[in-house]
Scaffold this active site. Sequence first.
Site, short mmCIF file in Angstrom:
data_model
loop_
_atom_site.label_atom_id
_atom_site.label_comp_id
_atom_site.label_asym_id
_atom_site.label_seq_id
_atom_site.Cartn_x
_atom_site.Cartn_y
_atom_site.Cartn_z
N SER A 42 0.93 -1.10 -0.07
CA SER A 42 -0.02 -0.01 0.06
C SER A 42 0.91 1.09 -0.02
O SER A 42 0.54 2.34 -0.80
CB SER A 42 -0.82 -0.06 1.21
OG SER A 42 -0.15 -0.09 2.35
N TYR A 43 2.25 1.10 0.58
CA TYR A 43 2.97 2.30 0.59
C TYR A 43 4.44 2.02 0.21
O TYR A 43 5.24 2.64 0.42
CB TYR A 43 2.65 3.08 1.89
CG TYR A 43 3.23 2.29 3.19
CD1 TYR A 43 4.50 1.94 3.52
CD2 TYR A 43 2.07 1.63 3.97
CE1 TYR A 43 4.82 1.06 4.62
CE2 TYR A 43 2.55 0.76 5.04
CZ TYR A 43 3.68 0.72 5.27
OH TYR A 43 4.00 -0.21 6.35
N SER A 44 4.36 0.73 -0.36
CA SER A 44 5.93 0.49 -0.94
C SER A 44 5.79 -0.34 -2.21
O SER A 44 4.93 -0.93 -2.45
CB SER A 44 6.68 -0.26 0.19
OG SER A 44 5.83 -1.44 0.55
N LYS A 61 13.40 -2.37 -1.35
CA LYS A 61 11.98 -1.92 -1.02
C LYS A 61 11.83 -0.24 -1.05
O LYS A 61 12.65 0.31 -0.18
CB LYS A 61 11.62 -2.51 0.19
CG LYS A 61 10.27 -2.35 0.78
CD LYS A 61 9.83 -3.21 1.79
CE LYS A 61 8.21 -3.25 2.06
NZ LYS A 61 8.16 -4.43 3.16
N ALA A 113 15.41 -13.01 -3.54
CA ALA A 113 15.09 -14.39 -3.58
C ALA A 113 14.72 -14.87 -5.27
O ALA A 113 13.41 -14.14 -5.60
CB ALA A 113 13.91 -14.66 -2.84
N ASP A 156 1.86 -12.91 9.71
CA ASP A 156 1.25 -13.29 8.38
C ASP A 156 2.13 -14.23 7.45
O ASP A 156 2.42 -14.13 6.38
CB ASP A 156 1.41 -11.88 7.54
CG ASP A 156 0.13 -11.92 6.38
OD1 ASP A 156 0.34 -10.88 5.50
OD2 ASP A 156 -0.50 -12.76 6.25
N GLU A 160 2.80 -17.05 0.25
CA GLU A 160 3.24 -16.05 -0.53
C GLU A 160 4.38 -15.24 -0.10
O GLU A 160 5.20 -14.49 -0.62
CB GLU A 160 2.03 -14.85 -0.65
CG GLU A 160 0.91 -15.48 -1.49
CD GLU A 160 -0.23 -15.96 -0.75
OE1 GLU A 160 0.30 -16.93 0.37
OE2 GLU A 160 -1.13 -15.75 -0.65
N ASP A 174 8.49 -10.06 4.52
CA ASP A 174 7.25 -9.31 4.72
C ASP A 174 7.07 -9.23 6.25
O ASP A 174 6.15 -9.59 6.80
CB ASP A 174 6.23 -9.60 3.91
CG ASP A 174 5.11 -8.31 4.00
OD1 ASP A 174 4.28 -8.56 3.18
OD2 ASP A 174 5.39 -7.41 4.63
N1 LIG Z 1 7.22 -6.81 1.48
C1 LIG Z 1 8.45 -7.18 1.33
O1 LIG Z 1 9.34 -6.92 2.07
C2 LIG Z 1 8.87 -8.07 -0.02
N2 LIG Z 1 7.92 -8.35 -0.84
N3 LIG Z 1 8.60 -8.92 -1.87
C3 LIG Z 1 7.79 -9.27 -2.87
C4 LIG Z 1 6.50 -10.04 -2.68
C5 LIG Z 1 5.89 -10.50 -3.59
C6 LIG Z 1 4.39 -11.17 -3.17
N4 LIG Z 1 4.77 -11.99 -2.29
C7 LIG Z 1 5.65 -11.60 -1.13
C8 LIG Z 1 6.88 -11.20 -1.42
C9 LIG Z 1 10.13 -9.13 -1.45
C10 LIG Z 1 10.11 -8.70 -0.35
C11 LIG Z 1 11.50 -8.64 0.43
C12 LIG Z 1 12.72 -8.73 -0.51
C13 LIG Z 1 12.53 -9.95 -1.50
C14 LIG Z 1 13.24 -10.56 -2.28
N5 LIG Z 1 13.14 -11.12 -3.32
C15 LIG Z 1 11.87 -11.43 -4.01
N6 LIG Z 1 11.80 -12.12 -5.02
C16 LIG Z 1 10.55 -12.36 -5.59
C17 LIG Z 1 10.72 -13.09 -6.77
C18 LIG Z 1 9.87 -13.60 -7.76
C19 LIG Z 1 8.48 -13.21 -7.44
C20 LIG Z 1 8.36 -12.42 -6.07
C21 LIG Z 1 9.14 -12.02 -5.16
N7 LIG Z 1 10.99 -10.46 -3.36
C22 LIG Z 1 10.94 -9.69 -2.12
#
Ligand SMILES: NC(=O)c1nn(CC2CCNCC2)c2c1CCc1cnc(N=C3C=CCC=C3)nc1-2
Length: 314
Positions: A42-44, A61, A113, A156, A160, A174
Amino acid sequence: LPPVDDYSGGLPTPVPAPRPSNPAPQKQAQDFNFGKSLGEGSYSTVIAATDRQSLKEYAIKVLDKHHITKEKKVKYVHIEKETLVRLGDHPGIIQLYYTFQDAQSLYFVLEIAPNGELLSLIKRLGSLDLACTCYYGAELLDAIEYMHSKGIIHRDIKPENILLNKDMHILVTDFGTAKIIDYPEGLDYSPESQDCRAKSFVGTAEYVSPELLTQKYAGKMADIWAYGCVLYQMVAGRPPFKAANEYQTFQKIVKLRFSYPPGFPIGLRDLIKQILVLDPAKRLPISKIKQHQFLSSISWDRDALWNSTPPKLA
Ligand SMILES: NC(=O)c1nn(CC2CCNCC2)c2c1CCc1cnc(N=C3C=CCC=C3)nc1-2
């Protein structure tokens, strides 16, 4: 917005981030090539990025300062940063390398990741075999145990938010809605009161614990409930509690209304039956889950677990 980097906005002194012996020079957005979006909040926004100098890949992020202030989310940003700093040395938790900011945004430079979400893997394969379910169930349990040992409740846990690194080990992510349960008295970081009673945040419907729905209580055992739901989903291909809408899903949870698909392994049923218990006090604690027959092949030594090779995906 008080600068997240140095907390000069009058917030109490935080847990100091681990400082390398030769601290990295202050980075800025121009030091990175930004690539594809990995996720939106929502804010990132989370964006894949490459450090132009080192060519290292990160997930950055980007948090919008104006939105954070306007939506009164400053506390959540501080909680997320402090959580990531506290959990900074576990192989199964996304690492925060450093932060910086400019006039519009805060930047969290995070571990990437590359292999995406556990959810996508489950959907692509339909379900995971027992060897993978056991292995990823063990890695996730070890990461949750570490969070709880550092006073952090994730709140949470779901497929996902379980990502996969380049070697197919899990990375929990997250922490924007995590709860820190050991703040010194009077430091009102947490949006809820210190007694774990949720006044605002509820997780994702399918993984929410019954005690949160009936008593507005969200303690560590709520993460264990979600863990049980993820174990079930790895084999069944869907979460145990899912209905046409949130209200009906919540009804299934508080009435413990779920069933196992034909062929669901008996040994895993026995474990899940002891985790998906309505009373959090009677839910199997982590120490007992580790001793369960289903996880008997696991060496719980942290190095052994995280340096072993994950099973081939069937
Ligand atoms: N909210 C976060 O901090 C965060 N959100 N994402 C992507 C979201 C996508 C929906 N599901 C939860 C994760 C990340 C991070 C941390 C840091 C982080 C590191 N690598 C990935 N890698 C991805 C690779 C392919 C598809 C989604 C994520 N994603 C993130």
